[in-house]
Design an enzyme around this catalytic site. Structure first.
Site, PDB file in Angstrom:
ATOM      1  N   GLU A 139      53.982  70.154 -76.520  1.00  0.00           N
ATOM      2  CA  GLU A 139      53.783  71.319 -75.905  1.00  0.00           C
ATOM      3  C   GLU A 139      53.614  71.351 -74.285  1.00  0.00           C
ATOM      4  OE1 GLU A 139      51.232  74.516 -77.089  1.00  0.00           O
ATOM      5  OE2 GLU A 139      50.765  73.161 -78.651  1.00  0.00           O
ATOM      6  N   SER A 196      44.768  76.686 -72.822  1.00  0.00           N
ATOM      7  CA  SER A 196      44.685  75.260 -72.246  1.00  0.00           C
ATOM      8  C   SER A 196      44.645  75.314 -71.059  1.00  0.00           C
ATOM      9  CB  SER A 196      45.762  74.463 -73.090  1.00  0.00           C
ATOM     10  OG  SER A 196      45.697  74.150 -74.424  1.00  0.00           O
ATOM     11  N   ARG A 208      44.697  67.218 -70.267  1.00  0.00           N
ATOM     12  CA  ARG A 208      43.866  68.549 -70.699  1.00  0.00           C
ATOM     13  C   ARG A 208      42.643  68.393 -70.612  1.00  0.00           C
ATOM     14  NH1 ARG A 208      41.705  71.126 -75.122  1.00  0.00           N
ATOM     15  NH2 ARG A 208      42.487  73.303 -75.488  1.00  0.00           N
TER      16      ARG A 208
END
Length: 371
Positions: A139, A196, A208
């Site tokens: 994603e 996120s 991330r």
């Protein structure tokens, strides 16, 4: 996946899907350059799907096509057409799978490109109920690909990216276009059900940094509990009419004014929902105040974490995306002001017109990727 398999997937229809915790986001490319020969050879199922998707703006009671976001005269893989943006609640995924089966989608495509956690959760249902395989995509990869692509093609001749000038001034506040031509490095904050935060150094180099479980899902869940509302739109509408300072305890409530030694203004929130310890204050507030305080609490928390990440990564541009920002000008202006105020003008908050659809756009691009 073998190269030949992916090339075969270029047959129409072209879809990309992002199955989130709260919403499913779907993008559909409608070809507008179909030749007479193609039209003659086109099977009835394909015509039926195209007509159904493009002639409606609502599907059932909860599916919506965001007509205002449609990208017109787009060229993808040498084909000219329009890109449509459709969303529906994840809880209605069974109805979507049934529709795919009823419209014999598997006779046209055997594989759908999908991203988000739901690509894993619903994979058995797609396979067993609709005879469809899901090509599951990361994603965050899809998110970044989608952001960079949509920004590069622009929004029907207009800038995709924008910022707010004078965000807290109702009279002077203006939405201004922003050129993301040289975007790196940037902090990308994706606010969906949760949050996120990514540090992006190039199209292939990102990480991330962190996230928080307190996101759009938290806002809606708490509003449903506190106010009895049932939809995101209803919760936001209540929040626009409410006043959070009756619910929150501010610095001035504790100090009688500013806390000058540490540069904390009296209007800053010292304790979210802090006034609700007092019975008299609980009895004096309304549901709209609770909705506004919930929105401010979630937004301030996201802003605070984002600012710390930007400082740690030494990045001064922050791009906020995700469906929490859909029709949510209140939060965008709060974030814009907070980034600017607490960084003393060093941080700029940027926003994108297509908010929560970038993951599904990235999935579509992967479908059309020949490598």
């Amino acid at each position: 996946m073998p190269q030949g398999t992916k090339l075969e997937m270029k047959a129409f229809p072209w879809f990309g899907m992002d199955i989130g915790g709260t919403l499913v986001k779907l993008v559909y490319f409608e070809p507008k350059d179909i030749t007479a020969e193609e039209e003659q050879e086109e099977v009835e199922n394909l015509k039926s799907i195209r007509k159904y998707l493009t002639s409606n703006v609502a599907y059932g009671s909860t599916g919506i096509r965001d007509v205002h976001l449609e990208l017109k005269d787009l060229t993808l893989c040498g084909r000219k057409g329009n890109l449509h943006f459709i969303r529906f609640p994840t809880q209605d995924m069974p109805a979507f799978i049934h529709m795919s089966r009823d419209k014999h989608f598997s006779s046209l495509q055997t594989t759908l490109c999908a991203t988000g956690g739901g690509a894993y959760k619903f994979e058995p249902d797609f396979r067993e109920m609709a005879d469809l395989q899901l090509l599951k995509l990361d994603e965050l990869d899809c998110l970044i690909k989608g952001v960079l692509y949509i920004d590069s093609v622009k929004f029907n001749g207009h800038s995709e990216c924008y910022y707010f000038e004078n965000p807290t001034d109702p009279v002077q506040c203006q939405k201004k276009p922003y050129n993301l031509e040289n975007p790196y490095p940037l902090l990308l904050v994706n606010i969906g059900s949760g949050v996120s935060i990514l540090a992006v150094y190039s199209k292939d180099n990102y990480k991330r940094v962190t996230g928080t479980s307190l996101g759009g899902g938290t806002f809606l869940g708490l509003c449903c509990l506190l106010t009895g509302c049932s939809t995101f739109e209803e919760a936001l509408e209540m929040a626009t009419r409410g006043e959070s300072t009756t619910v929150d305890k501010l610095v001035r409530d504790i100090y009688g004014g500013d806390y000058e030694r540490f540069g904390l203004p009296g209007w800053a929130v010292a304790s979210s929902f802090g006034n609700m310890m007092c019975k008299e204050k609980r009895e004096s507030i309304c549901k709209e105040d609770l909705a506004r305080a919930t929105l401010v609490t979630i937004t301030n928390n996201i802003g605070s974490i984002t600012r710390m990440c930007a400082l740690n990564e030494n990045i001064d541009r922050v791009v906020f995306v995700g469906n929490f920002l859909r029709i949510n000008t209140l939060s965008m202006k709060l974030l814009a002001y907070a980034m600017d105020y607490w960084s003393k003008g060093q941080l700029k908050a940027l926003f994108l017109e297509h908010e929560g659809y970038f993951g599904s756009v990235g999935a579509l691009l992967e479908l059309l990727n020949p490598t």
